[in-house]
Enzyme design. Structure first.
Site, PDB file in Angstrom:
ATOM      1  N   ASN A 140     -13.130  67.071  35.803  1.00 43.39           N
ATOM      2  CA  ASN A 140     -12.411  66.327  34.769  1.00 43.39           C
ATOM      3  C   ASN A 140     -11.761  67.308  33.794  1.00 43.39           C
ATOM      4  O   ASN A 140     -11.854  68.525  33.973  1.00 43.39           O
ATOM      5  CB  ASN A 140     -13.346  65.364  34.043  1.00 43.39           C
ATOM      6  CG  ASN A 140     -14.549  66.059  33.454  1.00 43.39           C
ATOM      7  OD1 ASN A 140     -14.441  66.865  32.540  1.00 43.39           O
ATOM      8  ND2 ASN A 140     -15.742  65.759  33.997  1.00 43.39           N
ATOM      9  N   ASP A 186     -19.813  61.616  37.353  1.00 42.56           N
ATOM     10  CA  ASP A 186     -20.736  60.533  37.722  1.00 42.56           C
ATOM     11  C   ASP A 186     -21.077  60.560  39.211  1.00 42.56           C
ATOM     12  O   ASP A 186     -22.157  60.127  39.604  1.00 42.56           O
ATOM     13  CB  ASP A 186     -20.120  59.176  37.371  1.00 42.56           C
ATOM     14  CG  ASP A 186     -19.998  58.983  35.867  1.00 42.56           C
ATOM     15  OD1 ASP A 186     -20.955  59.317  35.148  1.00 42.56           O
ATOM     16  OD2 ASP A 186     -18.938  58.510  35.413  1.00 42.56           O
ATOM     17  N   PRO A 222     -27.288  62.587  39.121  1.00 42.85           N
ATOM     18  CA  PRO A 222     -28.377  62.242  38.204  1.00 42.85           C
ATOM     19  C   PRO A 222     -27.828  62.004  36.800  1.00 42.85           C
ATOM     20  O   PRO A 222     -26.844  62.611  36.376  1.00 42.85           O
ATOM     21  CB  PRO A 222     -29.276  63.480  38.243  1.00 42.85           C
ATOM     22  CG  PRO A 222     -28.399  64.594  38.694  1.00 42.85           C
ATOM     23  CD  PRO A 222     -27.424  63.965  39.638  1.00 42.85           C
ATOM     24  N   ASP A 223     -28.463  61.099  36.069  1.00 37.63           N
ATOM     25  CA  ASP A 223     -28.102  60.792  34.695  1.00 37.63           C
ATOM     26  C   ASP A 223     -28.893  61.742  33.793  1.00 37.63           C
ATOM     27  O   ASP A 223     -30.071  61.512  33.509  1.00 37.63           O
ATOM     28  CB  ASP A 223     -28.432  59.332  34.373  1.00 37.63           C
ATOM     29  CG  ASP A 223     -27.873  58.889  33.038  1.00 37.63           C
ATOM     30  OD1 ASP A 223     -27.868  59.710  32.091  1.00 37.63           O
ATOM     31  OD2 ASP A 223     -27.449  57.723  32.924  1.00 37.63           O
ATOM     32  N   PHE A 234     -22.987  61.822  24.081  1.00 40.26           N
ATOM     33  CA  PHE A 234     -21.568  61.647  23.770  1.00 40.26           C
ATOM     34  C   PHE A 234     -20.989  60.605  24.709  1.00 40.26           C
ATOM     35  O   PHE A 234     -21.364  60.548  25.894  1.00 40.26           O
ATOM     36  CB  PHE A 234     -20.818  62.969  23.918  1.00 40.26           C
ATOM     37  CG  PHE A 234     -20.724  63.765  22.645  1.00 40.26           C
ATOM     38  CD1 PHE A 234     -19.505  64.018  22.047  1.00 40.26           C
ATOM     39  CD2 PHE A 234     -21.878  64.238  22.038  1.00 40.26           C
ATOM     40  CE1 PHE A 234     -19.430  64.744  20.867  1.00 40.26           C
ATOM     41  CE2 PHE A 234     -21.812  64.966  20.864  1.00 40.26           C
ATOM     42  CZ  PHE A 234     -20.581  65.220  20.264  1.00 40.26           C
ATOM     43  N   LYS A 250     -29.263  54.307  27.624  1.00 43.74           N
ATOM     44  CA  LYS A 250     -29.707  55.682  27.843  1.00 43.74           C
ATOM     45  C   LYS A 250     -31.013  56.014  27.138  1.00 43.74           C
ATOM     46  O   LYS A 250     -31.708  56.964  27.513  1.00 43.74           O
ATOM     47  CB  LYS A 250     -28.632  56.665  27.379  1.00 43.74           C
ATOM     48  CG  LYS A 250     -27.271  56.466  28.031  1.00 43.74           C
ATOM     49  CD  LYS A 250     -27.274  56.878  29.486  1.00 43.74           C
ATOM     50  CE  LYS A 250     -25.857  56.826  30.061  1.00 43.74           C
ATOM     51  NZ  LYS A 250     -25.796  57.268  31.456  1.00 43.74           N
TER      52      LYS A 250
END
Length: 407
Positions: A212, A280, A307-308, A326, A344
């Site tokens: 990104n 993601d 993974p988050d 963020f 989260k």
């Protein structure tokens, strides 16, 4: 009056009409007890004389890079490093450009490039020169390099125009000098802060990847602010083109899985701030060789979820006292950020608009909204450095009562 006794200031005078104000600045510094040495550019000698500044400072004034006498008495590198602070006043557009791009073709620019001490500049130039994109670009580079600015102010120019570009008054420059030479409070001394920044890169094959537009600037600015407050600061960074902030240990990673592992390895921490724009998804199976075009058309890439990192750390057994995420959104910024806060399990979400209209990715400024369980606080647009300082000051305030309750 704050004393500057025992402090040494190296004053570098650029070639501008505002150079006449440096006489008063030297006098003010001397009344506070500071030792003042002066370097003048060749252009500065067109406006003020070495003799007048030597009389006021009580020190030899240096002007030439290739002076055998000066180099024997005080080499230019030692001259820059013997000071506690370097002050450039007036800082002309030319001097600022040299500083921003590492040029060193005279004594002043060489001393600035050779120093390992803090630097304060007081810009002074025509309003159009100050507003020119090249000058503003150089200003942002200098800020990223840790150079402090005082001014310029609005007012009437010697050329008759009115606007920003007037050098700050000697009293204001003195105030900035006193601030920089006064020992700063280090409320996060003994605390540990972990910050993620930049993008991740998820390989498709040996030459292609998913990523990104994140520049990492905001995360790097936060890390710099945390270190300034005395924290042991670890910056876990994806691939960016930014210098490591002073006093910060940088751990370089590429993928989301590498970033999560690095975060877990660096625990425990008092504060964890997740600014990184983590991909993601990744390709479920990375190709061992470069994918080739075929008559069958584009390859079908099966994606797997990454993974988050934020949720994993927030729900872990080694959860930091404060977890900050963020949210980079392109629409419904605060609404999506509020949902993310609940999902989260973090304490704060810092939300910003990264749509094309928002213009945040890659820029040096940001507009953020702090989302907590008690409400939303919107901050005005400011530089990413100022966002970093303000955020760390806020987190310091929040951390203190939490720690006291635990103790």
């Amino acid at each position: 009056m704050t004393s500057l006794a025992g402090k040494a200031v190296l004053l570098i005078i650029g070639g501008g009409i505002a150079a006449y104000k440096t006489h008063e600045l030297v006098r003010l510094l001397k009344t506070r007890g500071a030792r003042v040495r002066v370097i003048m550019t060749r252009a500065a000698e067109e406006f003020v004389t070495p003799l007048s500044l030597a009389s006021l400072s009580g020190e030899k004034v240096y002007t030439a890079l290739f002076s055998l006498t000066d180099e024997v008495e005080m080499g230019h590198i030692q001259l820059s490093r013997a000071a506690d602070l370097l002050v450039v006043a007036p800082a002309t557009a030319d001097l600022m450009a040299k500083m921003a791009h590492g040029l060193a073709d005279d004594l002043a620019s060489t001393a600035l490039l050779a120093t390992d001490k803090p630097v304060l500049i007081a810009p002074a130039m025509n309003v159009r020169m100050w507003q020119h994109p090249a000058t503003q670009h150089n200003v942002e580079i200098l800020r990223r390099h840790g150079i402090a600015l005082v001014g310029p102010t609005d007012g009437e120019m010697a050329c008759g125009e009115f606007g920003p570009g007037r050098m700050a008054e000697p009293g204001d420059i003195l105030g900035a000098i006193v601030t920089m030479l006064t020992p700063k409070a280090r409320p996060l001394a003994g605390r540990r802060v972990i910050i993620t920044a930049g993008p991740t890169r998820e390989p498709i094959d040996p030459v292609r990847f998913i990523s990104n537009h994140s520049s990492g600037k905001q995360g790097y600015a936060i890390a710099e602010a945390a270190a300034e407050l005395g924290a042991e600061t670890v910056l876990i960074s994806g691939p960016v083109s930014l210098p490591a902030p002073s006093g910060v240990r940088v751990v370089n990673v590429e993928t989301a899985r590498e970033m999560l592992t690095a975060c877990q390895d660096e625990m425990p921490a008092d504060i964890a701030i997740f600014t990184a724009a983590v991909a993601d998804w990744r390709v479920a199976s990375e190709a061992a060789e470069k994918l080739k075009k075929t008559e069958a058309g584009p390859p079908n890439l099966a994606l797997a979820e990454n993974p988050d990192i934020l949720a994993t750390i927030a729900h872990s057994g080694m959860r930091p006292s404060l977890v900050v995420g963020f949210a980079a959104e392109t629409e419904k910024v605060t609404e999506h950020a509020t949902q993310k806060l609940k999902r989260k399990g973090c304490d704060i979400i810092v939300a910003n608009d990264v749509s094309e209209a928002g213009g945040v990715f890659g820029s040096d400024r940001n507009t953020v909204h702090l989302v907590t369980s008690t409400g939303i606080e919107s901050w005005p647009e400011m530089s990413k450095q100022d966002v970093g300082r303000k955020l760390m000051e806020r987190l310091t305030e929040l951390l203190t009562p939490q720690q006291k309750a635990m103790e």
